[in-house]
Enzyme design. Sequence first.
Site: not given
Length: 127
Positions: A25, A58
């Site tokens: 991430s 993300y």
Amino acid sequence: MQRTLLKSKLHRVHVTQCELHYIGSCAIDEDLLEAADICEYEEIQIWNVNNGERFATYAIRGERGSGMISVNGSAARRAAVGDILIIATFARFDEQERLEHRPRLVHVDEQNRIIELPAGIPVQAAP
């Protein structure tokens, strides 16, 4: 018909760390997440201005007020501390929503502090 439009953009943020062995991430200062209306675990597109890399991951929360932009996991191979990134999200809108939509734009300084929240992207002038 639905169209996919820019929902939000963190413009020219600076990478503060890269953690290759983190679980993945991109950690983003919570102040920046809120200003750009990006939620935790939302898919983000990252465009590296320095090397041209473009990738998706993300968002996760980074320490509030820290200016943190930490590119983690395998994505850490696509950025280096100090690189300038554009981080964007997109959403689908129907025709009526599209007419009313304005993306959330966040401009920052070299320490990733918010300096401007422009209302839109100006028309680009010809050379």
